[in-house]
Design an enzyme around this catalytic site. Structure first.
Site, mmCIF file in Angstrom:
data_model
loop_
_atom_site.group_PDB
_atom_site.id
_atom_site.type_symbol
_atom_site.label_atom_id
_atom_site.label_comp_id
_atom_site.label_asym_id
_atom_site.label_seq_id
_atom_site.Cartn_x
_atom_site.Cartn_y
_atom_site.Cartn_z
ATOM 1 N N SER A 107 0.821 -1.217 0.000
ATOM 2 C CA SER A 107 0.000 0.000 0.000
ATOM 3 C C SER A 107 0.859 1.273 0.000
ATOM 4 O O SER A 107 1.853 1.366 0.727
ATOM 5 C CB SER A 107 -0.916 0.008 1.222
ATOM 6 O OG SER A 107 -1.594 1.240 1.291
ATOM 7 N N ALA A 123 -17.920 -5.561 -12.816
ATOM 8 C CA ALA A 123 -19.114 -5.458 -11.981
ATOM 9 C C ALA A 123 -18.784 -5.720 -10.513
ATOM 10 O O ALA A 123 -19.643 -6.109 -9.731
ATOM 11 C CB ALA A 123 -20.183 -6.446 -12.475
ATOM 12 N N SER A 128 -0.674 4.124 0.723
ATOM 13 C CA SER A 128 -1.446 5.056 1.562
ATOM 14 C C SER A 128 -0.638 5.613 2.734
ATOM 15 O O SER A 128 -0.747 6.809 3.036
ATOM 16 C CB SER A 128 -2.726 4.377 2.056
ATOM 17 O OG SER A 128 -3.546 4.084 0.960
ATOM 18 N N ASP A 172 -14.195 6.047 -2.864
ATOM 19 C CA ASP A 172 -13.813 5.685 -4.246
ATOM 20 C C ASP A 172 -14.662 6.417 -5.281
ATOM 21 O O ASP A 172 -14.170 6.812 -6.340
ATOM 22 C CB ASP A 172 -13.942 4.176 -4.469
ATOM 23 C CG ASP A 172 -12.773 3.398 -3.878
ATOM 24 O OD1 ASP A 172 -11.712 4.003 -3.652
ATOM 25 O OD2 ASP A 172 -12.930 2.186 -3.635
ATOM 26 N N GLY A 186 -16.556 -4.308 -6.844
ATOM 27 C CA GLY A 186 -16.708 -3.149 -5.968
ATOM 28 C C GLY A 186 -16.332 -1.839 -6.646
ATOM 29 O O GLY A 186 -17.044 -0.827 -6.498
ATOM 30 N N LYS A 192 -13.502 -4.810 2.458
ATOM 31 C CA LYS A 192 -14.365 -3.651 2.194
ATOM 32 C C LYS A 192 -15.853 -3.942 2.375
ATOM 33 O O LYS A 192 -16.616 -3.049 2.727
ATOM 34 C CB LYS A 192 -14.127 -3.131 0.771
ATOM 35 C CG LYS A 192 -12.834 -2.357 0.574
ATOM 36 C CD LYS A 192 -12.778 -1.855 -0.857
ATOM 37 C CE LYS A 192 -11.581 -0.994 -1.127
ATOM 38 N NZ LYS A 192 -11.613 -0.416 -2.475
ATOM 39 N N ASN A 198 -19.432 -7.274 -18.281
ATOM 40 C CA ASN A 198 -18.627 -8.049 -17.339
ATOM 41 C C ASN A 198 -18.488 -9.482 -17.818
ATOM 42 O O ASN A 198 -19.389 -10.012 -18.475
ATOM 43 C CB ASN A 198 -19.305 -8.043 -15.958
ATOM 44 C CG ASN A 198 -18.396 -8.594 -14.876
ATOM 45 O OD1 ASN A 198 -17.243 -8.176 -14.762
ATOM 46 N ND2 ASN A 198 -18.891 -9.543 -14.087
ATOM 47 N N ARG A 199 -17.338 -10.091 -17.513
ATOM 48 C CA ARG A 199 -17.106 -11.496 -17.876
ATOM 49 C C ARG A 199 -18.277 -12.366 -17.418
ATOM 50 O O ARG A 199 -18.812 -13.157 -18.189
ATOM 51 C CB ARG A 199 -15.801 -11.972 -17.215
ATOM 52 C CG ARG A 199 -15.530 -13.451 -17.383
ATOM 53 C CD ARG A 199 -14.241 -13.830 -16.724
ATOM 54 N NE ARG A 199 -14.236 -13.588 -15.274
ATOM 55 C CZ ARG A 199 -13.225 -13.885 -14.475
ATOM 56 N NH1 ARG A 199 -12.119 -14.403 -14.974
ATOM 57 N NH2 ARG A 199 -13.295 -13.636 -13.171
ATOM 58 N N THR A 249 -9.194 -2.050 3.173
ATOM 59 C CA THR A 249 -8.973 -2.436 1.786
ATOM 60 C C THR A 249 -9.161 -3.932 1.612
ATOM 61 O O THR A 249 -9.607 -4.625 2.542
ATOM 62 C CB THR A 249 -7.587 -1.910 1.305
ATOM 63 O OG1 THR A 249 -7.473 -2.146 -0.095
ATOM 64 C CG2 THR A 249 -6.422 -2.571 2.030
HETATM 65 P P1 NDP Z 1 -13.275 -7.078 -7.698
HETATM 66 O O1 NDP Z 1 -12.503 -8.313 -7.390
HETATM 67 O O2 NDP Z 1 -14.427 -6.693 -6.842
HETATM 68 O O3 NDP Z 1 -13.817 -7.173 -9.213
HETATM 69 C C1 NDP Z 1 -12.983 -7.645 -10.235
HETATM 70 C C2 NDP Z 1 -13.660 -7.440 -11.582
HETATM 71 O O4 NDP Z 1 -12.738 -7.829 -12.603
HETATM 72 C C3 NDP Z 1 -14.911 -8.290 -11.784
HETATM 73 O O5 NDP Z 1 -15.825 -7.595 -12.617
HETATM 74 C C4 NDP Z 1 -14.346 -9.515 -12.519
HETATM 75 O O6 NDP Z 1 -15.275 -10.193 -13.340
HETATM 76 C C5 NDP Z 1 -13.320 -8.869 -13.404
HETATM 77 N N1 NDP Z 1 -12.281 -9.822 -13.799
HETATM 78 C C6 NDP Z 1 -11.331 -10.365 -13.009
HETATM 79 N N2 NDP Z 1 -10.548 -11.199 -13.733
HETATM 80 C C7 NDP Z 1 -11.042 -11.187 -14.998
HETATM 81 C C8 NDP Z 1 -10.664 -11.833 -16.213
HETATM 82 N N3 NDP Z 1 -9.608 -12.659 -16.258
HETATM 83 N N4 NDP Z 1 -11.372 -11.567 -17.333
HETATM 84 C C9 NDP Z 1 -12.424 -10.707 -17.309
HETATM 85 N N5 NDP Z 1 -12.832 -10.065 -16.185
HETATM 86 C C10 NDP Z 1 -12.150 -10.303 -15.043
HETATM 87 O O7 NDP Z 1 -12.168 -5.920 -7.761
HETATM 88 P P2 NDP Z 1 -12.400 -4.356 -7.541
HETATM 89 O O8 NDP Z 1 -13.684 -3.994 -8.173
HETATM 90 O O9 NDP Z 1 -12.167 -4.013 -6.129
HETATM 91 O O10 NDP Z 1 -11.160 -3.734 -8.348
HETATM 92 C C11 NDP Z 1 -11.099 -3.781 -9.767
HETATM 93 C C12 NDP Z 1 -9.872 -3.027 -10.244
HETATM 94 O O11 NDP Z 1 -9.956 -1.648 -9.923
HETATM 95 C C13 NDP Z 1 -8.572 -3.530 -9.628
HETATM 96 O O12 NDP Z 1 -7.606 -3.586 -10.633
HETATM 97 C C14 NDP Z 1 -8.200 -2.467 -8.634
HETATM 98 O O13 NDP Z 1 -6.810 -2.361 -8.451
HETATM 99 C C15 NDP Z 1 -8.746 -1.220 -9.318
HETATM 100 N N6 NDP Z 1 -9.066 -0.162 -8.345
HETATM 101 C C16 NDP Z 1 -8.401 1.034 -8.482
HETATM 102 C C17 NDP Z 1 -8.669 2.063 -7.614
HETATM 103 C C18 NDP Z 1 -7.930 3.350 -7.755
HETATM 104 O O14 NDP Z 1 -7.970 4.169 -6.819
HETATM 105 N N7 NDP Z 1 -7.291 3.612 -8.875
HETATM 106 C C19 NDP Z 1 -9.676 1.922 -6.541
HETATM 107 C C20 NDP Z 1 -10.336 0.635 -6.518
HETATM 108 C C21 NDP Z 1 -10.021 -0.359 -7.403
HETATM 109 P P3 NDP Z 1 -16.161 -11.421 -12.781
HETATM 110 O O15 NDP Z 1 -17.337 -10.794 -12.105
HETATM 111 O O16 NDP Z 1 -16.510 -12.183 -14.004
HETATM 112 O O17 NDP Z 1 -15.282 -12.185 -11.831
#
Ligand code: NDP
Length: 300
Positions: free
Chosen positions: A31, A144, A33, A118, A146, A82, A167-168, A78
């Site tokens: 982190s 889809a 932060s 966020d 968080g 969350k 979304n996948r 985090t």
């Molecule tokens: P989640 O684990 O809650 O969600 C992950 C998402 O990615 C889901 O929609 C998932 O789809 C999809 N996914 C994961 N692997 C694959 C794959 N191989 N192919 C297709 N889709 C995939 O994570 P978060 O929502 O918390 O975070 C998502 C991203 O956002 C991260 O990279 C995180 O680092 C970034 N982030 C950045 C922030 C910033 O301040 N810049 C703040 C918060 C997040 P499925 O539903 O099909 O599993």
């Protein structure tokens, strides 16, 4: 004269009245932060320190109780806590409840309130990167989870024309759009695989809120790990504005392609700074020193 000890990265003395802010995560050692917040506390002479705690899921309830018992000013929460933290708090604000995730806790005399910064961070970073409000635009959100929920909630709060979610796992996109009914005036529509190319061709803004493009070893990993893209990159054209929530030393494949078309494309580093700034304001009541905070992550 004896002076109070200071932590290596900080410039202000730690005394018996210094208050602690913690980040609870698992893992948490990557982190950035602590650097951002400690630099901000020092810059503004705020008598607080910020430390990272690696808390496994089974330890979360004890750690949250520790915020009360030890009188911490607050905490960041985090991955993977969350969502799990919500029932452990005394109250949760409307935005965090809508998103279903808390990333910031404020402790007021033992009463813990959960917030989600966020959404604010996303909107501030989007406007800064784009140079305008997304108002009136057609938007495609990839993902889809968080982060996607915060992005959809943010876009719908700004009078966009429409929001599509791809979304996948299509079921999660449908659930998110179902939940988003009533979050704002615009419609939220899940996108089926067969409609993706058509929808991409008809939107103005594309936001990657999936973790695709994020290397296994986290945002600080090497360049050749940033390869995959959540949609075929050649669907992205010059007229698109692309924001990828992922940040790191190298652009993701999606950002690289978007830039190669001559279009506007930026990563999630400013969102990281802006969500931290909002948390800082909740704990301190002060306007965050944004340039100081940006300076701590400028190597990314
Ligand atoms: P989640 O684990 O809650 O969600 C992950 C998402 O990615 C889901 O929609 C998932 O789809 C999809 N996914 C994961 N692997 C694959 C794959 N191989 N192919 C297709 N889709 C995939 O994570 P978060 O929502 O918390 O975070 C998502 C991203 O956002 C991260 O990279 C995180 O680092 C970034 N982030 C950045 C922030 C910033 O301040 N810049 C703040 C918060 C997040 P499925 O539903 O099909 O599993």
């Amino acid at each position: 004269m004896i002076t109070a000890p200071t932590a290596p990265s900080m410039g202000h003395p730690i005394t018996a009245s210094t208050r602690l802010v913690a980040i609870l995560g698992h893992p948490v050692r990557h982190s950035r932060s602590p650097e951002m917040h400690n630099a901000a506390f020092t810059a503004q002479g705020v008598d607080m320190v910020y430390l990272a705690f690696d808390v496994a899921p089974q330890g979360l309830a004890g750690a949250v109780d520790g915020i009360r018992t030890l009188g911490l000013a607050g905490a960041n929460v985090t991955v993977p806590h969350k969502e799990a933290v919500l029932p452990l708090l005394d109250s949760v604000d409307a935005v965090a409840r809508r998103i279903g995730a808390v990333n910031t806790v404020v402790n007021e005399a033992g009463v813990l309130t959960g917030h989600n910064t966020d959404m604010h961070g996303f909107l501030m970073a989007l406007e800064r990167g784009w140079g305008q409000s997304p108002k009136g635009s057609r938007c495609l959100v990839l993902g889809a989870g968080g982060a996607a929920r915060a992005v959809v909630a943010g876009l719908l709060s700004t009078d966009v024309a429409e929001v599509y979610v791809y979304n996948r796992t299509g079921e999660r996109a449908r659930e998110l759009c179902g939940a988003a009914r009533g979050w704002g005036g615009a419609a939220c529509r899940p996108v089926a695989d067969g409609d993706l190319e058509y929808v991409v061709g008809n939107v103005d803004l594309i936001v990657n809120a999936t973790s695709v493009g994020l290397p296994e070893s986290g945002p600080a990993a090497g360049a050749d790990e940033f390869k995959a893209s959540p949609i075929p990159v050649d669907m992205v054209k010059q007229h698109h504005v692309v924001m990828d929530l992922i940040y790191g030393p190298e652009p993701t494949a999606l950002l690289r392609h978007a830039r190669s078309t001559g279009g506007l494309a930026f990563d999630g580093l400013e969102m990281l700074v802006q969500q931290a700034a909002r948390s800082y304001e909740l704990w301190t009541g002060r306007t965050a020193p944004l340039e100081t905070m940006r300076g701590q992550v400028s190597d990314f």
